[in-house]
Scaffold this motif. Structure first.
Motif, PDB file in Angstrom:
ATOM      1  N   MET A   1       0.597  -6.006 -21.806  1.00  0.00           N
ATOM      2  CA  MET A   1       0.810  -6.512 -20.448  1.00  0.00           C
ATOM      3  C   MET A   1       0.617  -5.364 -19.464  1.00  0.00           C
ATOM      4  N   PRO A   2      -0.279  -5.542 -18.462  1.00  0.00           N
ATOM      5  CA  PRO A   2      -0.562  -4.427 -17.554  1.00  0.00           C
ATOM      6  C   PRO A   2       0.649  -4.063 -16.712  1.00  0.00           C
ATOM      7  N   ARG A   3       0.776  -2.773 -16.502  1.00  0.00           N
ATOM      8  CA  ARG A   3       1.891  -2.307 -15.693  1.00  0.00           C
ATOM      9  C   ARG A   3       1.591  -2.492 -14.206  1.00  0.00           C
ATOM     10  N   LYS A   4       2.637  -2.828 -13.499  1.00  0.00           N
ATOM     11  CA  LYS A   4       2.498  -2.955 -12.055  1.00  0.00           C
ATOM     12  C   LYS A   4       2.475  -1.562 -11.426  1.00  0.00           C
ATOM     13  N   SER A   5       1.584  -1.409 -10.462  1.00  0.00           N
ATOM     14  CA  SER A   5       1.522  -0.119  -9.772  1.00  0.00           C
ATOM     15  C   SER A   5       2.776   0.075  -8.933  1.00  0.00           C
ATOM     16  N   VAL A   6       3.276   1.267  -8.964  1.00  0.00           N
ATOM     17  CA  VAL A   6       4.501   1.582  -8.235  1.00  0.00           C
ATOM     18  C   VAL A   6       4.154   2.508  -7.082  1.00  0.00           C
ATOM     19  N   ASP A   7       4.580   2.142  -5.901  1.00  0.00           N
ATOM     20  CA  ASP A   7       4.331   2.969  -4.724  1.00  0.00           C
ATOM     21  C   ASP A   7       5.370   4.078  -4.689  1.00  0.00           C
ATOM     22  N   VAL A   8       4.882   5.298  -4.875  1.00  0.00           N
ATOM     23  CA  VAL A   8       5.801   6.439  -4.911  1.00  0.00           C
ATOM     24  C   VAL A   8       5.699   7.268  -3.640  1.00  0.00           C
ATOM     25  N   SER A   9       5.115   6.717  -2.581  1.00  0.00           N
ATOM     26  CA  SER A   9       5.007   7.459  -1.320  1.00  0.00           C
ATOM     27  C   SER A   9       6.399   7.709  -0.758  1.00  0.00           C
ATOM     28  N   PRO A  10       6.645   8.898  -0.224  1.00  0.00           N
ATOM     29  CA  PRO A  10       7.966   9.182   0.335  1.00  0.00           C
ATOM     30  C   PRO A  10       8.287   8.227   1.476  1.00  0.00           C
ATOM     31  N   PRO A  11       9.530   7.748   1.578  1.00  0.00           N
ATOM     32  CA  PRO A  11       9.908   6.834   2.658  1.00  0.00           C
ATOM     33  C   PRO A  11       9.669   7.408   4.038  1.00  0.00           C
ATOM     34  N   VAL A  12       9.869   8.718   4.178  1.00  0.00           N
ATOM     35  CA  VAL A  12       9.685   9.344   5.494  1.00  0.00           C
ATOM     36  C   VAL A  12       8.238   9.226   5.936  1.00  0.00           C
ATOM     37  N   ARG A  13       7.300   9.434   5.008  1.00  0.00           N
ATOM     38  CA  ARG A  13       5.884   9.355   5.354  1.00  0.00           C
ATOM     39  C   ARG A  13       5.513   7.934   5.762  1.00  0.00           C
ATOM     40  N   LYS A  14       6.062   6.946   5.057  1.00  0.00           N
ATOM     41  CA  LYS A  14       5.796   5.568   5.430  1.00  0.00           C
ATOM     42  C   LYS A  14       6.279   5.277   6.836  1.00  0.00           C
ATOM     43  N   THR A  15       7.469   5.763   7.151  1.00  0.00           N
ATOM     44  CA  THR A  15       8.019   5.546   8.493  1.00  0.00           C
ATOM     45  C   THR A  15       7.162   6.210   9.549  1.00  0.00           C
ATOM     46  N   GLN A  16       6.711   7.433   9.263  1.00  0.00           N
ATOM     47  CA  GLN A  16       5.864   8.152  10.217  1.00  0.00           C
ATOM     48  C   GLN A  16       4.537   7.427  10.415  1.00  0.00           C
ATOM     49  N   ASP A  17       3.969   6.904   9.318  1.00  0.00           N
ATOM     50  CA  ASP A  17       2.702   6.181   9.427  1.00  0.00           C
ATOM     51  C   ASP A  17       2.862   4.935  10.295  1.00  0.00           C
ATOM     52  N   ARG A  18       3.956   4.191  10.056  1.00  0.00           N
ATOM     53  CA  ARG A  18       4.192   2.996  10.861  1.00  0.00           C
ATOM     54  C   ARG A  18       4.403   3.352  12.326  1.00  0.00           C
ATOM     55  N   SER A  19       5.099   4.455  12.572  1.00  0.00           N
ATOM     56  CA  SER A  19       5.339   4.877  13.949  1.00  0.00           C
ATOM     57  C   SER A  19       4.033   5.250  14.644  1.00  0.00           C
ATOM     58  N   THR A  20       3.155   5.953  13.925  1.00  0.00           N
ATOM     59  CA  THR A  20       1.855   6.321  14.494  1.00  0.00           C
ATOM     60  C   THR A  20       1.011   5.091  14.772  1.00  0.00           C
ATOM     61  N   GLU A  21       1.033   4.143  13.838  1.00  0.00           N
ATOM     62  CA  GLU A  21       0.265   2.913  14.036  1.00  0.00           C
ATOM     63  C   GLU A  21       0.774   2.134  15.250  1.00  0.00           C
ATOM     64  N   THR A  22       2.085   2.073  15.410  1.00  0.00           N
ATOM     65  CA  THR A  22       2.654   1.349  16.554  1.00  0.00           C
ATOM     66  C   THR A  22       2.273   2.019  17.853  1.00  0.00           C
ATOM     67  N   ARG A  23       2.327   3.333  17.875  1.00  0.00           N
ATOM     68  CA  ARG A  23       1.962   4.072  19.092  1.00  0.00           C
ATOM     69  C   ARG A  23       0.505   3.825  19.459  1.00  0.00           C
ATOM     70  N   MET A  24      -0.381   3.885  18.459  1.00  0.00           N
ATOM     71  CA  MET A  24      -1.796   3.661  18.722  1.00  0.00           C
ATOM     72  C   MET A  24      -2.048   2.223  19.188  1.00  0.00           C
ATOM     73  N   ARG A  25      -1.312   1.270  18.603  1.00  0.00           N
ATOM     74  CA  ARG A  25      -1.486  -0.114  19.016  1.00  0.00           C
ATOM     75  C   ARG A  25      -1.042  -0.314  20.463  1.00  0.00           C
ATOM     76  N   LEU A  26       0.013   0.370  20.857  1.00  0.00           N
ATOM     77  CA  LEU A  26       0.475   0.276  22.245  1.00  0.00           C
ATOM     78  C   LEU A  26      -0.564   0.840  23.209  1.00  0.00           C
ATOM     79  N   VAL A  27      -1.161   1.972  22.855  1.00  0.00           N
ATOM     80  CA  VAL A  27      -2.193   2.562  23.714  1.00  0.00           C
ATOM     81  C   VAL A  27      -3.400   1.639  23.808  1.00  0.00           C
ATOM     82  N   GLU A  28      -3.828   1.101  22.692  1.00  0.00           N
ATOM     83  CA  GLU A  28      -4.984   0.199  22.697  1.00  0.00           C
ATOM     84  C   GLU A  28      -4.701  -1.068  23.505  1.00  0.00           C
ATOM     85  N   CYS A  29      -3.508  -1.607  23.379  1.00  0.00           N
ATOM     86  CA  CYS A  29      -3.158  -2.800  24.152  1.00  0.00           C
ATOM     87  C   CYS A  29      -3.019  -2.466  25.633  1.00  0.00           C
TER      88      CYS A  29
END
Length: 243
Positions: A1-29
């Motif tokens: 049975m194939p193993r499910k991929s596990v996201d091991v990205s640090p939580p802080v990096r995910k938060t920073q990425d989402r924050s950057t995406e939100t900022r860019m979306r605000l500028v574009e809008c």
């Protein structure tokens, strides 16, 4: 049975990425709303709604409307400057360099992003509290673009003053025609862009040190006082003899 991929990205990096995406979306809008509705219509609640975020999220990224305006202006600067790979382009023939610069300016000034920035400039020009930080911000942009020109055309024997003047002319012409296109949206300005490209190329032809005309001395010679001869009394005619 194939193993499910596990996201091991640090939580802080995910938060920073989402924050950057939100900022860019605000500028574009913000750019979209400014281009469509003008400065008065593109309020922060309207921009937040277009970006699908809360007003609190907008204020988290941009504490004031001025901060959001500056981010839009920065977006224009990035389009003008950082699309040019100055270091790699500097070794190319002069025609290729100039064409790349003019094409970049022409595309940027004809874009929705520039139209949004134009609404900002026109809206806050008469407000000293907003115009002063905008001028200071734009001064930094101008210095960055000037550095790009220095890298691109450093081998042509031109002085910084000459490059600065040519840059002002090139950007002013492209920007002015972009404003004209607002009233004539069907035109592309192909011939005008080609003419501007040839004008800039003719002015940036390499100059050998011996070919540069000597500058006139800035020292002024002291004014000479005209010499005056001593005033002589007019001669009197001898009196006629008495008869």
């Amino acid at each position: 049975m194939p193993r499910k991929s596990v996201d091991v990205s640090p939580p802080v990096r995910k938060t920073q990425d989402r924050s950057t995406e939100t900022r860019m979306r605000l500028v574009e809008c913000a750019i979209e709303c400014l281009a469509e509705m003008g400065y008065a219509g593109a309020t922060t609640p309207v921009i937040a709604e277009r970006a699908n975020v809360t007003r609190g999220a907008l204020q988290y990224h941009f504490a004031s409307r001025t901060d959001l305006d500056m981010a839009v202006i920065d977006h224009v600067a990035n389009e003008l400057n950082f699309k040019l790979d100055a270091e790699s382009l500097a070794g190319r023939p002069i025609e290729e360099r100039v064409r790349q610069v003019i094409d970049t300016y022409w595309a940027t000034f004809s874009s929705r992003t520039f139209r949004a920035a134009l609404h900002i400039w026109l809206a806050i020009t008469n407000d000293p509290s907003l115009a002063a930080p905008l001028r200071a911000h734009m001064q930094g942009m101008s210095e960055a673009i000037e550095g790009t020109w220095g890298t691109l055309f450093n081998d042509l024997g031109r002085t910084p003053e000459e490059l600065r003047t040519m840059r002002h002319v090139a950007m002013g012409a492209a920007r002015g025609f972009a404003v004209e296109l607002i009233f004539h949206p069907g035109e592309k300005g192909v011939r005008e862009r080609e003419l501007l490209t040839r004008m800039v190329m003719s002015q940036l032809q390499p100059v050998a040190p011996g070919d540069r005309p000597a500058r006139a001395s800035s020292k002024r010679e002291p004014a000479r006082t005209p010499s005056r001869e001593p005033t002589r009394a007019p001669r009197r005619k001898p009196a006629a003899p008495h008869k």
